[in-house]
Each structure stands twice: as structure tokens, then as C-alpha cells.
Design a protein around this motif. Structure first.
Motif, mmCIF file in Angstrom:
data_model
loop_
_atom_site.group_PDB
_atom_site.id
_atom_site.type_symbol
_atom_site.label_atom_id
_atom_site.label_comp_id
_atom_site.label_asym_id
_atom_site.label_seq_id
_atom_site.Cartn_x
_atom_site.Cartn_y
_atom_site.Cartn_z
ATOM 1 N N ARG A 141 0.813 -1.220 0.000
ATOM 2 C CA ARG A 141 0.000 0.000 0.000
ATOM 3 C C ARG A 141 0.844 1.266 0.000
ATOM 4 O O ARG A 141 0.311 2.369 0.101
ATOM 5 C CB ARG A 141 -0.947 -0.005 1.197
ATOM 6 C CG ARG A 141 -2.002 -1.095 1.112
ATOM 7 C CD ARG A 141 -3.067 -0.958 2.181
ATOM 8 N NE ARG A 141 -4.107 -1.951 1.997
ATOM 9 C CZ ARG A 141 -5.185 -2.024 2.780
ATOM 10 N NH1 ARG A 141 -5.347 -1.182 3.775
ATOM 11 N NH2 ARG A 141 -6.105 -2.950 2.548
ATOM 12 N N LEU A 142 2.136 1.118 -0.109
ATOM 13 C CA LEU A 142 2.989 2.297 -0.231
ATOM 14 C C LEU A 142 2.592 3.071 -1.482
ATOM 15 O O LEU A 142 2.409 2.491 -2.542
ATOM 16 C CB LEU A 142 4.458 1.862 -0.319
ATOM 17 C CG LEU A 142 5.490 2.988 -0.467
ATOM 18 C CD1 LEU A 142 5.608 3.782 0.826
ATOM 19 C CD2 LEU A 142 6.851 2.420 -0.855
ATOM 20 N N VAL A 143 2.449 4.382 -1.359
ATOM 21 C CA VAL A 143 1.963 5.201 -2.471
ATOM 22 C C VAL A 143 3.131 5.834 -3.220
ATOM 23 O O VAL A 143 4.028 6.429 -2.620
ATOM 24 C CB VAL A 143 0.995 6.286 -1.965
ATOM 25 C CG1 VAL A 143 0.636 7.261 -3.091
ATOM 26 C CG2 VAL A 143 -0.266 5.647 -1.408
ATOM 27 N N HIS A 144 3.116 5.658 -4.533
ATOM 28 C CA HIS A 144 4.035 6.372 -5.428
ATOM 29 C C HIS A 144 3.444 7.767 -5.582
ATOM 30 O O HIS A 144 2.464 7.978 -6.298
ATOM 31 C CB HIS A 144 4.094 5.646 -6.767
ATOM 32 C CG HIS A 144 5.124 6.162 -7.721
ATOM 33 N ND1 HIS A 144 5.157 7.477 -8.131
ATOM 34 C CD2 HIS A 144 6.158 5.542 -8.367
ATOM 35 C CE1 HIS A 144 6.142 7.648 -8.984
ATOM 36 N NE2 HIS A 144 6.778 6.483 -9.141
ATOM 37 N N ASN A 145 4.024 8.739 -4.907
ATOM 38 C CA ASN A 145 3.378 10.043 -4.790
ATOM 39 C C ASN A 145 3.372 10.846 -6.086
ATOM 40 O O ASN A 145 2.602 11.797 -6.213
ATOM 41 C CB ASN A 145 4.042 10.866 -3.675
ATOM 42 C CG ASN A 145 3.563 10.427 -2.314
ATOM 43 O OD1 ASN A 145 2.404 10.099 -2.139
ATOM 44 N ND2 ASN A 145 4.456 10.381 -1.343
ATOM 45 N N LYS A 146 4.212 10.488 -7.024
ATOM 46 C CA LYS A 146 4.169 11.192 -8.301
ATOM 47 C C LYS A 146 3.031 10.662 -9.172
ATOM 48 O O LYS A 146 2.373 11.413 -9.897
ATOM 49 C CB LYS A 146 5.506 11.059 -9.029
ATOM 50 C CG LYS A 146 5.713 12.116 -10.105
ATOM 51 C CD LYS A 146 7.178 12.244 -10.480
ATOM 52 C CE LYS A 146 7.378 13.406 -11.444
ATOM 53 N NZ LYS A 146 8.802 13.577 -11.803
ATOM 54 N N LEU A 147 2.786 9.349 -9.114
ATOM 55 C CA LEU A 147 1.698 8.745 -9.875
ATOM 56 C C LEU A 147 0.404 8.682 -9.082
ATOM 57 O O LEU A 147 -0.658 8.387 -9.637
ATOM 58 C CB LEU A 147 2.081 7.322 -10.311
ATOM 59 C CG LEU A 147 3.331 7.180 -11.193
ATOM 60 C CD1 LEU A 147 3.579 5.714 -11.495
ATOM 61 C CD2 LEU A 147 3.165 7.978 -12.476
ATOM 62 N N ASN A 148 0.503 8.937 -7.752
ATOM 63 C CA ASN A 148 -0.650 8.849 -6.849
ATOM 64 C C ASN A 148 -1.316 7.474 -6.942
ATOM 65 O O ASN A 148 -2.532 7.335 -7.002
ATOM 66 C CB ASN A 148 -1.673 9.946 -7.157
ATOM 67 C CG ASN A 148 -2.653 10.128 -6.002
ATOM 68 O OD1 ASN A 148 -2.285 9.962 -4.851
ATOM 69 N ND2 ASN A 148 -3.886 10.464 -6.319
ATOM 70 N N MET A 149 -0.486 6.422 -6.969
ATOM 71 C CA MET A 149 -0.975 5.046 -7.033
ATOM 72 C C MET A 149 -0.183 4.194 -6.052
ATOM 73 O O MET A 149 0.999 4.446 -5.804
ATOM 74 C CB MET A 149 -0.810 4.458 -8.445
ATOM 75 C CG MET A 149 -1.672 5.105 -9.514
ATOM 76 S SD MET A 149 -1.246 4.500 -11.164
ATOM 77 C CE MET A 149 -1.638 2.767 -11.012
ATOM 78 N N GLU A 150 -0.853 3.171 -5.505
ATOM 79 C CA GLU A 150 -0.163 2.234 -4.640
ATOM 80 C C GLU A 150 0.774 1.351 -5.460
ATOM 81 O O GLU A 150 0.457 0.983 -6.599
ATOM 82 C CB GLU A 150 -1.169 1.353 -3.894
ATOM 83 C CG GLU A 150 -2.008 2.114 -2.872
ATOM 84 C CD GLU A 150 -2.968 1.207 -2.123
ATOM 85 O OE1 GLU A 150 -3.079 0.015 -2.509
ATOM 86 O OE2 GLU A 150 -3.590 1.682 -1.162
ATOM 87 N N VAL A 151 1.910 0.988 -4.858
ATOM 88 C CA VAL A 151 2.874 0.168 -5.597
ATOM 89 C C VAL A 151 2.288 -1.198 -5.939
ATOM 90 O O VAL A 151 2.640 -1.794 -6.962
ATOM 91 C CB VAL A 151 4.193 0.015 -4.820
ATOM 92 C CG1 VAL A 151 4.913 1.341 -4.682
ATOM 93 C CG2 VAL A 151 3.971 -0.626 -3.454
ATOM 94 N N GLY A 152 1.376 -1.697 -5.085
ATOM 95 C CA GLY A 152 0.750 -2.983 -5.389
ATOM 96 C C GLY A 152 -0.043 -2.932 -6.683
ATOM 97 O O GLY A 152 0.003 -3.869 -7.490
ATOM 98 N N LEU A 153 -0.760 -1.840 -6.902
ATOM 99 C CA LEU A 153 -1.534 -1.685 -8.135
ATOM 100 C C LEU A 153 -0.615 -1.525 -9.338
ATOM 101 O O LEU A 153 -0.839 -2.129 -10.395
ATOM 102 C CB LEU A 153 -2.460 -0.477 -8.021
ATOM 103 C CG LEU A 153 -3.260 -0.122 -9.292
ATOM 104 C CD1 LEU A 153 -4.141 -1.288 -9.720
ATOM 105 C CD2 LEU A 153 -4.096 1.130 -9.062
ATOM 106 N N ILE A 154 0.445 -0.740 -9.178
ATOM 107 C CA ILE A 154 1.388 -0.552 -10.285
ATOM 108 C C ILE A 154 1.996 -1.900 -10.678
ATOM 109 O O ILE A 154 2.115 -2.224 -11.859
ATOM 110 C CB ILE A 154 2.501 0.436 -9.891
ATOM 111 C CG1 ILE A 154 1.912 1.798 -9.510
ATOM 112 C CG2 ILE A 154 3.493 0.611 -11.037
ATOM 113 C CD1 ILE A 154 2.933 2.761 -8.922
ATOM 114 N N CYS A 155 2.370 -2.686 -9.680
ATOM 115 C CA CYS A 155 2.994 -3.989 -9.942
ATOM 116 C C CYS A 155 2.020 -4.933 -10.639
ATOM 117 O O CYS A 155 2.381 -5.637 -11.585
ATOM 118 C CB CYS A 155 3.482 -4.596 -8.625
ATOM 119 S SG CYS A 155 4.556 -6.020 -8.806
#
Length: 844
Positions: free
Chosen positions: A449-463
Motif C-alpha cells: 500500500r505504499l503510495v508512489h506520490n508522483k503517480l498517486n498510485m499504490e505500488v501494489g496496483l502498479i505492480c
């Protein structure tokens, strides 16, 4: 209070991502209610004395359709600002409601409601401020985020047909968010849902829980259960749940129940239930496993509080991507971890698992070994960059080589707190982390649930999104070390830093110390048992001679064992005394030394719960520590393991080998709680069904306790500095469990090591599980390699001797492999190697 209103203004705007994870314009309905006195307009019939709703409508429409917004909350804030700016001298407050269709696929709307009061002096209208605030009601102190009419299909009701056929219901959930809560998402002032209150995850969880695992008799019970899920699993502080039941009444649209619950109310009800059960236990003069579980929960709560306090004062959290594809890759990574921990300003507090990955960008180079470190550091981002570059140089990285080319070690700053930062030398978040699964996945192991603050998305979703793209190879493979170095062991199914296009050989003796896990695993590791003891339950005294013991170890190795597990202290409960440290060292260390003198490639494990024995054995060349107590008996064990950087097996056991079969240590049951009932006998379940429900609840409680206690051991190991990738878990068959419990665990291995929340999907009585779930969510035991030891154990007996239980053991080995266990620990390697081989061909 007078209001000027616009209802359901439809605009098309970009509002975050839609249900298909796309960034496109979506239809949104906006309702505004502007608090302003219309007395002058009513008296003189002049539109200039009021808020012009035509101009307001056009301003909102123009702004909404010309801007992209991260979320409904941000849009609501901006609409409120427009209302104030249009006629600031008379607007006392603004209500804004944003509705979006198909925010969730099965819900009518997602909705946000906010109220913002005028902060400036408003001259002649100042006298109306108190009236305006009073009319705003609860929205003065909190904002509302709602899911409207979520359509679910459930077993619900007391009538006979309702017990057998699912019916549709409409669920509404409103999260109450206090305005003084810390802002963590978006850029809007004053309102946000905290990161851990992910509304989409809440909807998914409630949908699955309600449809698959509930069969309540009353709507009221289901509403309270949904509130419990939201509060205990998703850390919501206050929620309103409404349930509509369209089929309930013939001449009405529906029946409905609406409840509002706070965290204090839910916890209070759990405490009351716990106190009631405690009274029953005292009256019956019985010691229940609830007592044991409550003690563990208290202990873990204290540990969790301590764990939240940073060990370095004034430190920041950073995630570091780690990779190597030259030399002994595992040693390089371990050396980098050790160097960070030896500094005074930085400490590794967690790691991801280890992954072997094909190279990106420059393809003609060896495969990489990757993980990630979560560190606490008092260094600034630039200082941290300099520190990491210094470690790379010290470990031998050649900075003159091509970009993206081979390297001994690579340490990248992926995230630093919630910083968005860019200089000529450093960009945070890392500019390419969003396209690199080999960096994202290890971070997800620690904090999806760590948020990539530039993309405003959780790393789990990005992965997860990376794996759906056809041009992104999903070739990342989790691997497990079985030694401190990559090139000191030889096993089948090993992997090493060969070219990504080179076929991975399966040749024993080829010095490969990493073992492939997950979908790519095609062989089960065999751990051969060597007891250098006179009193072990199965073979005590058979190998109580140095030369005979070493000969037997070499024989098991030749027969197919990948690891030789040497024990000098019997865990036979009939042995009443633990031998001295010196005696245990005298037994095991010479065996280790002599085996290693024969072949450094033989992987040696030491079965001990004594930290000094472990230290001496590691210094003699042992590769793995196998601690049946999981670090509970000797608190120094984890420090020794962390210091030497070796893999460790953490087994589940309560008490000591002498006390593990006491009543308190084998009692995993709690007082049974029946299903909700209206009191009508004709509507209760049949006795057979009640027995099945009771049996299922017993299994869930057993699995929950074992899972919880293993999670506690993992957390302690991580805190001591043992990397996640060096931890192997063992459910402890035959330890602190009776015959029935051993088979229950064998039949539910998948449930034990699944995602933690799955365990609570198996019955309706949620109260006794919620506190455990909160604690389990802090350290999951999912994706750890698993060892299972059932060989010749008493629960397999049929009035026969241990040596006659070979084929009973074979059945359990087959079941273990079917459940994707990584290592099987057995006495009879020669007899069972074909059982393992054929089971692998069937189930891997």
C-alpha cells in the motif's frame, strides 16, 4: 438557513482512474447547496441580491470539464472554492455532493459529501454564521464517503427458502472522515481518506465476505458484521451501513436496516463478549486457548507498539532497490545489508524476498538477483545517495561500465518518505521504478500500500498492472537461499547468474545455492535427518558415533537429500532433561566439520534451539539453523542468525519439548459460539449442520492460532535483522498438537499459508478473529518457503514402531507436495526419494 441549490449537474471530467483502470473522462453528477440569505432578493426581487445559480452552474461546469482531478474529494473541494469565490461577501457555507456512476461495478454510485464554512468576515451576514453551522449538522466535523446500493447476492433470512436460495440485497456504506485527520491523499485542503482506508479494497472485501461466507438469519446481524469488517480490517473509525432487502415485503419496495458504528463501540462489544467467555471458563474451571491467544495478542500489541517507534531518533523511512549479477550475487547483497547495519546513521528494518530476473535494457548479460531494503536513516536524500554509492564502490562496482550493464551491486533509492524530489543527481520516487517489477515486487512484499506520490498510485496496483501488459515479461522468479553464499552448495533445480537465455541445468555438484520457488519450482527439497543422540524417539543411538554419523550423512546425500539436518539435542518429550550446551556442541560440531571436509558442497542444517550451539556450528561451516522453538526458547538465537547471515527455519511450538503436550499448550479451542437465532426452534440448523459448523470453527481457531504465533516469530526475526528471504516456516507437525490437530493442519496447509484475511472467510462468528486479523496484517506469512516434518511421528502410528511408519510418512509427503511445500524433512531418504520425484511430476 436559506440555500441556493443546483441538483445533479452532469459534467464530464477526468476523475482518477475508472473501474477498468483507465484515465478517461467520466460522467459525474454535482450537487451544491450554497448557504446565503435571500432576504434582500425576496424583498426587492433582484437577482443581484442573491447568488446567481446560472453563473455558478457555468463556472462549475467550465472548471470541472477543463481540469483533471485525482479523486472525487479533490473535485468537491474545488467546487466549494468556486462557490465561495463567486460571491464571497454573502456565502456563509457550501454543501457539495459528488456522485459518480460505476465507481464500483456493482454499485449505483460512489459519492462524496462535504460542507465547508466561510472563514472570512461577511459583514452584515455575520449574524447568520451560527445558524449556518448548526444547519450543517454532522458535516461540520466530518466528511462522508459513500458507496450507494452495492448489489450483492446472499443467504439471508429465517424462512426455509431463504436458507437454501440466495437473494439480492442492496448494501450502502458511508465512511465518516473527521476533518482534523491527517491529509495523506490529494492536494485538497481539509479533507482526505487515509491511505489505509482504501474504499475499493473495502468494497471488494465486503463483497467477498458477504456473498461467499455469510448466512445470517437477520439483516441486523449482517449489518453489524459488515461494520466490523470495515472497522477492524480497514481501520475505519466510524461507518454507517444500510441494507435494503427488496424481497422481504410483498406490498413494499423493500425492508431496510441502517446502523452507525464507531471503533469504540465495536471494540467494546468484542471486549464484552470476551469477558462473558472468560466468566464461562472460570465457572467451568477450564483453561481455554482463548487465554493463550489473548496473552499472545497482548504480547504482540506491546511488540507492535515498540516496533512502530523508530530505532534511530529523527530518522526517515526509505526503500532501496538492490540488485547484483556479477560474482557471488547472494554474498554481495548480504554484504550490502551488513554494511548498512554497521553504520551509525542507517538500519535495515525489513527486506523483500529474493528474486531472479532477466536483465532489462541491455539483454546480453547475466541474470540478476534482486530484492529491496526498507531502511531507517538520519541521512538526507543526497547524503543517503552518497552513502550508497560508497557501498557500491567498496564492494567492487566498476562505474566505468555501460549504463544498465552488469554490476557487482546496485543500490537505488526508490522512495524516501512521501518525498517528490528531483535534482541533477537524484530523482525520488525513482524515475523508472514504475516499469520495473524486479524493484516493485520486493517493495510489495513489505508494503503493497505504499503510495508512489508522483503517480498517486499504490505500488501494489502498479505492480499488478505491469503483469497485464503484453510487452512486459512476467519472468520474475522468487528464489530461496539455502546457504550464506551462492556458490557453496549443490542441489537440483538450482539457479545462478547465467545468461537469461542459457538453460538452467539440474546437475548435482554444480554449486548453486539458490532454490526456485513458486510457479517455477519443479522439485521439492529433501532434508535428511541425522540424529547424533542416544535418546531420539525414532533412531536414538543408531548414529551416535562420529564415523557412522558422517557415513550416514554422505549416504543420504548420495540418495538424493539436498540438506542434511544434524541434531544433538533430542526433542522427545519423554526425555526429561536438556543436555548442557557443551555436550550438544561436542556432539554436533565434529560432525559438521567432518562432513564439510568431505565436501563443501553438502548443505548442513543444525537442529538446535541453543544460540551458542548455533554459533559454534556456523563457525564450523553449517549453512542453516533449524530452531524448533522459532527463537522463543533462546532469545539470543536471532542475533546469532542475523550476525552470520544464514537461513533459519522457524517452527511453531508452544512451550518446550518437555511441556509441549501439556493441556494449555495443546488446547487451541475456545468456547463455541452458535449462529444468531431468532429464538424459534423451527428456524435453527439441524444437529448435523451444527456439528459441521463447530468442526469448521475448531479448524479455523487452530489455524488462526498457529498463523498468529508464526507471524509473531517472523516479526521478531525481522526486527533482529534477519532478512525476509532467509526465513523458512514450519507449522510444527507433532509439536504442541494432538493427533487430530496434526491432521487438521495437514488438510489445511493452503489455508495456513494463504493471505491472512482468507482464514476469516470460513464462518460467521467474527468476534474472536478480528483482533488477530489486525495483528496478522502487520506481518503476513504468505509467500514464505515452507518446511514440513512428519517423518515417523507418533500421529502416524498404528500400533507400530517408528521405523515401520515409512509408508505412512510417504502419504504425508505426497500431501505436502500437493500443497506446494518447499522442503520435506525425512529419515528414509532412499526409500522416499521416488515418492518425492513422482509427486513432483504430478503436482509441480
Amino acid at each position: 438557513m436559506d440555500t441556493i441549490e443546483i441538483h445533479n449537474l452532469e459534467v464530464r471530467t477526468i476523475l482518477g482512474r475508472d473501474s477498468w483502470d483507465r484515465t478517461k473522462k467520466q460522467p459525474v453528477l454535482i450537487t451544491v447547496k450554497v448557504q446565503a440569505s435571500v432576504a434582500e432578493a425576496g424583498r426587492y426581487d433582484r437577482v443581484t441580491d442573491s447568488v446567481h445559480y446560472g453563473k455558478l452552474c457555468k463556472a462549475i461546469e467550465k472548471f470541472a470539464e477543463s481540469q483533471a482531478h485525482k479523486c472525487m474529494e479533490e473535485l468537491a473541494e474545488n467546487v466549494a472554492d468556486i462557490c465561495f469565490s463567486l460571491k464571497a461577501d454573502m456565502v456563509m457555507g457550501v454543501f457539495v455532493t459528488i456522485k459518480k456512476r460505476k465507481t464500483f461495478l456493482r454499485a449505483k454510485y460512489g459519492q462524496v459529501e462535504i460542507y465547508r464554512a466561510q472563514k472570512k468576515e461577511i459583514g452584515q451576514y455575520e449574524k447568520f454564521r451560527e445558524i449556518a453551522l448548526k444547519s450543517a449538522g454532522e458535516l461540520v466535523g466530518e466528511d462522508l464517503v459513500s458507496v450507494i446500493d452495492l448489489k450483492l447476492s446472499v443467504i439471508l433470512g429465517v424462512n426455509t427458502w431463504e436458507r437454501y436460495e440466495k437473494q439480492n440485497i442492496l448494501v450502502g456504506m458511508t465512511i465518516h472522515v473527521e476533518k482534523n485527520e491527517e491529509k495523506e491523499l490529494g492536494q485538497s485542503q481539509g479533507f482526505v481518506i487515509k491511505k489505509n482506508q482504501d474504499i475499493r479494497k473495502l468494497v471488494d472485501r465486503v463483497s467477498k465476505y458477504t456473498e461467499e461466507r455469510t448466512n445470517y438469519l437477520t439483516v441486523e446481524a449482517l449489518a453489524v458484521a459488515i461494520a466490523r469488517v470495515a472497522i477492524m480490517e480497514h481501520k475505519v473509525n466510524k461507518i454507517t451501513v444500510s441494507i435494503k432487502k427488496p424481497s422481504a415485503l410483498m406490498f413494499a419496495e423493500c425492508s431496510a436496516v441502517t446502523i452507525t458504528r464507531t471503533r469504540e463501540q465495536i471494540i467494546g462489544s468484542l471486549v464484552s463478549a470476551s469477558n462473558s467467555e472468560a466468566g464461562e471458563r472460570e465457572a467451568n474451571e477450564e483453561v481455554s486457548s482463548v487465554v493463550v491467544a489473548e496473552d499472545i495478542i497482548k504480547k504482540m500489541d506491546n511488540d507492535s507498539t515498540a516496533c512502530q517507534d523508530k530505532t534511530l531518533e529523527g530518522s526517515s523511512i526509505s526503500y532501496i532497490g538492490v540488485g547484483s549479477n556479477l560474482g557471488d550475487r547472494l554474498k554481495n547483497i548480504n554484504d550490502a545489508l551488513k554494511t548498512i547495519n554497521e553504520s551509525k546513521h542507517s538500519k535495515v528494518v525489513d527486506t523483500g524476498f529474493l528474486y531472479q530476473t532477466s536483465p532489462m535494457y541491455v539483454l546480453d548479460q547475466p541474470a540478476f538477483l534482486n530484492t529491496a531494503f526498507k531502511i531507517e536513516t538520519t541521512l538526507s536524500p543526497q547524503e543517503l545517495l552518497d552513502f550508497l554509492k560508497g557501498i557500491e564502490a567498496d564492494l567492487g562496482r566498476d562505474f566505468s561500465m555501460m549504463r544498465f550493464g552488469p554490476r557487482v551491486i546496485d543500490l537505488d533509492i526508490l522512495f524516501y518518505e512521501d518525498l517528490v524530489y528531483e535534482t541533477e543527481r537524484l530523482t525520488i520516487p525513482h524515475p523508472r521504478v514504475h516499469e520495473r517489477k524486479f524493484q516493485l515486487q520486493p517493495v510489495c512484499d513489505m508494503n503493497p500500500r505504499l503510495v508512489h506520490n508522483k503517480l498517486n498510485m499504490e505500488v501494489g496496483l502498479i505492480c499488478r498492472r505491469l503483469t497485464t501488459h503484453s510487452n512486459v515479461p512476467d519472468d520474475i522468479q522468487q528464489v530461496m537461499p539455502i546457504s550464506r553464499n551462492e556458490f557453496t552448495s549443490c542441489i537440483g533445480n538450482g539457479v545462478h547468474g547465467t545468461s537469461s537465455n542459457e538453460e538452467k541445468s539440474v546437475i548435482r555438484g554444480s554449486n548453486k545455492g539458490l532454490f526456485t520457488l513458486g510457479r517455477a519450482q519443479n522439485e521439492t527439497l529433501i532434508m535428511g535427518i541425522l540424529n547424533f543422540t542416544p535418546d531420539s524417539f525414532s533412531d536414538g543411538g543408531n548414529f551416535n558415533n562420529l564415523d557412522i554419523a558422517v557415513e550416514h550423512a554422505l549416504s543420504m546425500w548420495e540418495d538424493g537429500a539436498s540438506i542434511i539436518d544434524i541434531g544433538g539435542q533430542s526433542t522427545n518429550p519423554k526425555v526429561k532433561e536438556i543436555i548442557s550446551t557443551d555436550e550438544e556442541i561436542r556432539r554436533v560440531v565434529p560432525v559438521v566439520e567432518k562432513i564439510k571436509s568431505k565436501s563443501q558442497g553438502i548443505v548442513v542444517s543444525i537442529d538446535t534451539f541453543n544460540s551458542e550451539v548455533a554459533r559454534k556450528a556456523l563457525e564450523a561451516g553449517a549453512d542453516i539453523i533449524n530452531d524448533v522453538s522459532g527463537g522463543e526458547i533462546d532469545k539470543s538465537m536471532f542475533n546469532v542468525v542475523a550476525e552470520h547471515g544464514c537461513p533459519v527455519v522457524l517452527m511453531h511450538m508452544r512451550g518446550t519439548p518437555q511441556t509441549m503436550f501439556s493441556k494449555v499448550n495443546t488446547d487451541y479451542n475456545r468456547p463455541k459460539i452458535g449462529l444468531s437465532s431468532t429464538g424459534d426452534q423451527e428456524h435453527t440448523l439441524e444437529n448435523k449442520e451444527q456439528d459441521q459448523e463447530q468442526e469448521q470453527e475448531e479448524i479455523v481457531t487452530l489455524i488462526t492460532c498457529v498463523k498468529l504465533e508464526l507471524s509473531h516469530r517472523v516479526k521478531n526475526a525481522l526486527r533482529a535483522g534477519i532478512p525476509r528471504y532467509n526465513i523458512i516456516l514450519d507449522p510444527g507437525i507433532g509439536f504442541s498438537k494432538n493427533k487430530k490437530q496434526n491432521f487438521q493442519i495437514m488438510k489445511n496447509l493452503d489455508l495456513l499459508f494463504k493471505n491472512d484475511s482468507h482464514i476469516f472467510d470460513y464462518h460467521n462468528n467474527y468476534n474472536h478473529c478480528t483482533q488477530m486479523l489486525q495483528l496478522l496484517s502487520k506481518v503476513s506469512i504468505e509467500n514464505f518457503p515452507v518446511l514440513l516434518g512428519t517423518s515417523r511421528k507418533a500421529f502416524l502410528q498404528n500400533n507400530n514402531e517408528p521405523k515401520d511408519r515409512v509408508w505412512a510418512t510417504a502419504a504425508t509427503v505426497t500431501a505436502a507436495i500437493q500443497n506446494h511445500v518447499t522442503i520435506v524433512r525425512i529419515h528414509d531418504v532412499k526409500e522416499l526419494k521416488d515418492v518425492v520425484r513422482i509427486s513432483d511430476l504430478i503436482y509441480r
